[in-house]
Design an enzyme around this catalytic site. Structure first.
Site, PDB file in Angstrom:
ATOM      1  N   GLY A 140       1.971  -4.730 -15.249  1.00  9.88           N
ATOM      2  CA  GLY A 140       3.120  -5.594 -14.956  1.00  9.88           C
ATOM      3  C   GLY A 140       3.374  -5.715 -13.352  1.00  9.88           C
TER       4      GLY A 140
ATOM      5  N   ASN B 288       3.360   1.022  -5.225  1.00  8.42           N
ATOM      6  CA  ASN B 288       2.821   1.359  -4.020  1.00  8.42           C
ATOM      7  C   ASN B 288       4.054   1.467  -3.000  1.00  8.42           C
ATOM      8  OD1 ASN B 288       0.375   0.615  -5.281  1.00  8.42           O
ATOM      9  ND2 ASN B 288       1.056  -1.410  -4.970  1.00  8.42           N
TER      10      ASN B 288
ATOM     11  N   GLU C 130      10.145  -0.512 -10.316  1.00  6.68           N
ATOM     12  CA  GLU C 130       9.110  -0.350  -9.388  1.00  6.68           C
ATOM     13  C   GLU C 130       9.952   0.116  -8.307  1.00  6.68           C
ATOM     14  OE1 GLU C 130       6.301   0.091 -10.631  1.00  6.68           O
ATOM     15  OE2 GLU C 130       6.643  -1.585 -12.221  1.00  6.68           O
TER      16      GLU C 130
ATOM     17  N   HIS D  15      10.846   3.791  -8.644  1.00  7.74           N
ATOM     18  CA  HIS D  15       9.572   4.679  -8.517  1.00  7.74           C
ATOM     19  C   HIS D  15       9.917   5.153  -7.207  1.00  7.74           C
ATOM     20  CE1 HIS D  15       7.152   5.160 -11.968  1.00  7.74           C
ATOM     21  NE2 HIS D  15       6.957   3.978 -12.152  1.00  7.74           N
TER      22      HIS D  15
HETATM   23  N1  TRP Z   1       2.795   2.565 -12.408  1.00  7.50           N
HETATM   24  C1  TRP Z   1       2.838   1.312 -12.831  1.00  7.50           C
HETATM   25  C2  TRP Z   1       4.181   1.223 -13.473  1.00  7.50           C
HETATM   26  O1  TRP Z   1       4.523   1.561 -14.447  1.00  7.50           O
HETATM   27  C3  TRP Z   1       1.587   1.181 -13.798  1.00  7.50           C
HETATM   28  C4  TRP Z   1       0.758   0.460 -13.502  1.00  7.50           C
HETATM   29  C5  TRP Z   1       0.298  -0.815 -12.710  1.00  7.50           C
HETATM   30  C6  TRP Z   1      -0.680   0.645 -13.775  1.00  7.50           C
HETATM   31  N2  TRP Z   1      -0.837  -1.258 -12.452  1.00  7.50           N
HETATM   32  C7  TRP Z   1      -1.609  -0.042 -13.168  1.00  7.50           C
HETATM   33  C8  TRP Z   1      -1.212   1.488 -14.416  1.00  7.50           C
HETATM   34  C9  TRP Z   1      -2.932  -0.289 -13.590  1.00  7.50           C
HETATM   35  C10 TRP Z   1      -2.653   1.780 -14.680  1.00  7.50           C
HETATM   36  C11 TRP Z   1      -3.601   0.598 -14.112  1.00  7.50           C
HETATM   37  O2  TRP Z   1       5.345   0.892 -12.713  1.00  7.50           O
HETATM   38 ZN    ZN Z   2       6.439   2.828 -13.850  1.00  3.00          ZN
END
Ligand code: TRP
Ligand code: ZN
Length: 857
Positions: free
Chosen positions: A260, A264, A297, A300
């Site tokens: 989704g 970053n 996001e 996070h």
């Molecule tokens: N950290 C991301 C989220 O949950 C998840 C995610 C995005 C992800 N792209 C990815 C996990 C590619 C594994 C591979 O917000």
């Molecule tokens: Zn997440």
């Protein structure tokens, strides 16, 4: 049962810190599609005595040079294998040193969308979980955190990375991120992009520039994402006291993305379907998802970035908490009651399904072969439920205290679930040793409840049991918060909700001094992710459905009425009168919230009926389930035709489209009525609505209703003529056809769609639309002749060679295979074994199919 891995296994118990300290990372990119040069400087020092320096990085990196403090390394000290580069301890100086590497990578050839790749001419990255090792040699693990200084050289107009901009111009941009971070949070974007811009001033007065970057021409569909971002920033300040910590926050939308979105630092990258929205192209559900994922996001930034995970076994530390936070946010922005019911529906459809099958694992697993296979409903959604239970057990005030302590104590850390629980223990004085089992044990407990009434005293006895899951035969008792209310015969609440804290395998709770026997409203708000097993007659269910003051419990009573009828109908027994009658009362109840009534009108999905039958020890028959569900819907429609017709007429939302919760609720109720009415009007109203509606919510709903009747080809063509060039609308077009098809047509339709030139299958959204659309058609995917399995296996095999993450993720279509009849099981096992037998199968898909095969053999 034991799992016999066919490839290396990572174990939580093997954790040890990285033997070097990394104090800064400097990266210099010269971008080119077929040969991007990456020059990396790492300031390193041995943590204790000097050992070999092992960096992650495999065959995709062409090593051009390798030096320490400016001196090229002697080849004798360097070795490489498929996944790592090792520099012998003998070649490393005492004290600190700088390691310089220069590599060449090929973004245009990157179809796995992991590392640096191109999407529609835009360079972008995806590094979580282990993508950074496809960009340069690096200690690619989340507990290695440092500041990043990034230089990007390219003629493309927009060059972005994490942190704050240092300089830009003449084809060079420099970015500095002052917050130490692990490599999985690194990002780079370069392309011809346009921004929708705004700003936000934090509560302490920092002015933050906000940009949502999209392809030229898409700006008019990015406004809602920006509004959602601003709401999220405000909410995190108000509710969690968390402020943003950089001068800019950038969001970029790309078309090719495995998941989704990605958090970053300062540069979130999104799947374009979670950014772009206009009334003509996006549905109410899309709008709600966009708002939630933008929030997720953004949240996070604190729960994930400022405090990250020590290792990937701790993934739910950031994901469970961040999902819990985004769910609360949506509840505050919209209807908390409706959001809770939706979240429970998702949890049951995805996580319970996972927990009851071969892929069951705890929210914190202790082993994996491929970490990308563990971005699951268990880690995310059950991880959030566990936090909800914790909050309920300690109370709101102590939850807030514990969170403050968490941010205070662990800011800048790569933390563990133990750290998280210790914070709650220290803030509240509670012992959470038993609670920790929710993190370490897989499986969904069944909670059996019995009642005993004696002379003014009611006792409730609960017994918990959890079936064995792969690798975990024994399940000790967990602490379970059970929210309970008592309702008097006249429908009044006898006492407010109480939270019973169950800690034993069997435990009784008594309520005395009661004048008359009350009706028990149990597991209010779905206070624990368990399956409540309770003998209840339809009259009592109908009573709760009419009177329960807890919206979840009220909805649940209606669902149980429907589910018990469907279970009988699917086995050829007559049933449903109680449900049909109760729905009539709800339809006439103008005081009930529209979204709530819409949720109550929706019958349980065919997959969830199959799950219930399997839990009762009955082999589910997909065709019988389909017939039972259609039959019950027809009966509701026939019985309440007039009520439904007047509801449909009265709930029309007029005026310009707005995606707000109240308008969306009216549309959802109206659509629910339409779906039932179509069973008797032959789709007449749906056809009219498709032609007159100006928004995608109603057009898509009307189209799905027509397709379910085996109609709708003119409407499909009309949609194609209007939106053939719009990827996101075409994704819906590809998914709705197999999903809403009559079961007997589904596989053929999927096969025909797969032949089309615009089935751009390497695009994850398009692939998911078609394959996921078929998998969502329960009786279609599980076609008795095995054709659904074969079709899916063919495409998984094809996708695996190109994009292993997507192939592995879609393979979960098979996760329930072993609960069906012998003939279907044989077909499914053949399909799985065909995949497993493939030479060169990815680690991702190999792990998934071997876990699925293991359960049935
Ligand atoms: N950290 C991301 C989220 O949950 C998840 C995610 C995005 C992800 N792209 C990815 C996990 C590619 C594994 C591979 O917000
Ligand atoms: Zn997440």
């Amino acid at each position: 049962m034991s799992l016999t891995p066919t490839q290396p296994v990572q174990l939580l118990s093997d954790y040890s810190p990285y033997p070097f300290v990394l104090s800064q990372t400097r990266l210099d990119f010269t971008l080119s599609p077929r040969g991007t040069r990456v020059v990396t400087e790492l300031d390193l020092a041995a943590r204790n005595q000097i050992t070999d320096l092992v960096l992650d990085g495999g065959k995709g990196l062409t090593l051009e040079s390798l030096a320490i403090n400016g001196t090229t390394l002697d080849a004798a000290h360097v070795s490489r294998d498929d996944e790592t580069l090792t520099i012998a301890a003998a070649a490393l100086p005492q004290g600190g040193f700088t390691l310089q590497t220069q590599v060449l990578i090929d973004p245009a050839d990157n179809t796995a969308f992991e590392g640096l790749y191109q999407s529609g001419g835009i360079f972008c990255t995806q590094c979580e979980a282990e993508g950074f090792r496809h960009i340069t040699f690096y200690p690619d693990r989340p507990d290695v955190m440092t500041t990043f200084h990034v230089t990007i050289r390219s003629d493309l107009p927009v060059l972005l990375s994490n942190g704050n901009p240092v300089s830009a111009g003449n084809g060079v941009a420099e970015w500095h991120d002052p917050w130490p971070k692990p490599a999985y949070l690194f990002a780079l974007v370069a392309g011809d992009l346009k921004a929708v811009s705004d700003s936000f001033t934090t509560k302490s007065g920092r002015k933050v520039d906000l940009n949502v970057w999209v392809r030229p021409g898409d700006q008019d569909r990015a406004g809602f994402a920006m509004e959602s971002l601003i709401k999220s920033m405000k909410w995190d300040e108000d509710v969690y006291g968390r402020e943003y910590d950089l001068d800019v926050f950038n969001i970029v939308a790309v078309d090719d993305f495995n998941m989704g979105a990605m958090e970053n630092k300062g540069l979130n990258i999104f799947n374009s379907k979670l950014v772009l929205a206009s009334p003509e192209t996006a549905t109410d559900t899309d709008y709600e998802r966009i708002e939630a994922v933008i929030a997720h996001e953004y949240f996070h930034n604190w729960t994930g970035n400022r405090i990250t995970c020590r290792d990937w076994f701790q993934l739910c530390l950031k994901e469970g908490l961040t999902v819990f936070r985004d769910q609360s946010f949506t509840g505050d922005m919209r209807s908390a009651a409706v959001k809770r019911i939706e979240d429970v529906q998702t949890l049951r459809a995805r996580q319970f399904r996972e927990d009851q099958g071969p892929l069951a694992h705890p929210p914190r697993p202790d082993r994996y072969e491929e970490i990308n296979n563990f971005y699951t409903a268990t880690v995310y959604e059950k991880g959030a439920e566990v936090i909800g239970m914790l909050k309920r057990l300690v109370g709101d005030a102590d939850y807030a205290k514990a969170l403050d302590l968490y941010f205070d104590r662990h800011d800048g850390d790569a933390a563990t679930i133990e750290d998280w629980l210790k914070v709650f223990e220290d803030a509240t004085g509670r012992d959470l040793a038993q609670f920790e089992r929710w993190y370490t044990d897989a499986g969904t407990p069944t909670l059996k409840m019995t009642e005993d009434w004696n002379d003014g005293t009611l006792s409730l006895t609960f017994t918990q049991s959890t079936p064995a899951t792969p690798g975990q035969p024994d399940k000790p008792a967990r602490v379970i918060p059970i929210a309970v209310g008592l309702i008097g015969p006249n429908g009044d609440e006898v006492a407010g909700t109480q939270v019973l804290e169950m800690t034993e395998p069997t435990q009784s709770f008594t309520f005395d001094g009661l004048a008359t026997r009350p009706v028990v409203s149990a597991l209010r708000g779905f206070s624990a992710p368990v399956m409540l097993d309770r003998q209840m007659d339809n009259a009592t269910r109908a009573f709760l459905f009419a009177h329960d003051t807890d919206p979840f419990a009220r909805w649940e009573a209606g669902r149980e009425l429907a589910m018990s009828a469907l279970v009988d109908l699917a086995q050829g027994r007559d049933a449903g009168a109680g449900y049909v009658h109760a729905i009539g009362a709800l339809l006439s109840d103008g005081t009930a919230d529209a979204a709530f009534r819409a949720l109550c009108l929706a019958l349980p999905s065919e997959d969830s009926i199959a799950t219930r039958l399997a839990a009762l020890g009955i082999t589910p028959d997909p065709d019988a389930i389909h017939a039972a569900r259609s039959g019950l819907a027809l009966r509701v429609a026939e019985t309440h035709q007039d009520l439904l017709a007047s509801l449909f007429d009265r709930t029309e939302v007029t005026g310009p489209y707005s995606p707000d919760a109240a308008s969306a609720a009216c549309r959802s109720l109206r659509i629910a009525a339409l779906g039932l009415l179509a069973r008797i009007d032959g789709g007449q109203r749906a056809k009219v609505l498709f032609g007159t509606a100006s928004n995608m919510t109603e057009r898509m709903a009307a189209l799905a209703i027509l397709l379910r009747l085996g109609k709708g080809s003119a409407e499909l063509q009309a949609l194609y003529d209007e939106f053939g060039g719009n990827r996101l609308v075409m994704d819906k077009w590809f998914s709705i056809q197999p999903m809403a098809a009559r079961p007997e047509d589904a596989v053929r339709i999927a096969e025909q769609l797969a032949q089309r030139d615009d089935f751009d299958w390497k695009n994850p959204n398009r692939f998911r639309s078609l394959l996921g659309g078929l998998a969502a058609n329960h009786a279609g995917f599980h076609a008795a002749d095995g054709s659904g399995y074969q079709f899916t296996a063919d495409w998984l095999i094809r996708m695996d060679a190109v994009n292993p993450q997507i192939a592995a993720r879609m393979s979960t279509a098979f996760e329930t295979w072993s609960r069906y009849d012998d003939s279907r099981k044989t077909h499914a096992l053949n399909a799985l074994e065909r995949i497993a037998g493939l030479a060169g199968l990815s680690r991702n898909t190999r792990e998934m199919v071997s876990r699925m095969i293991a359960v049935g053999t």
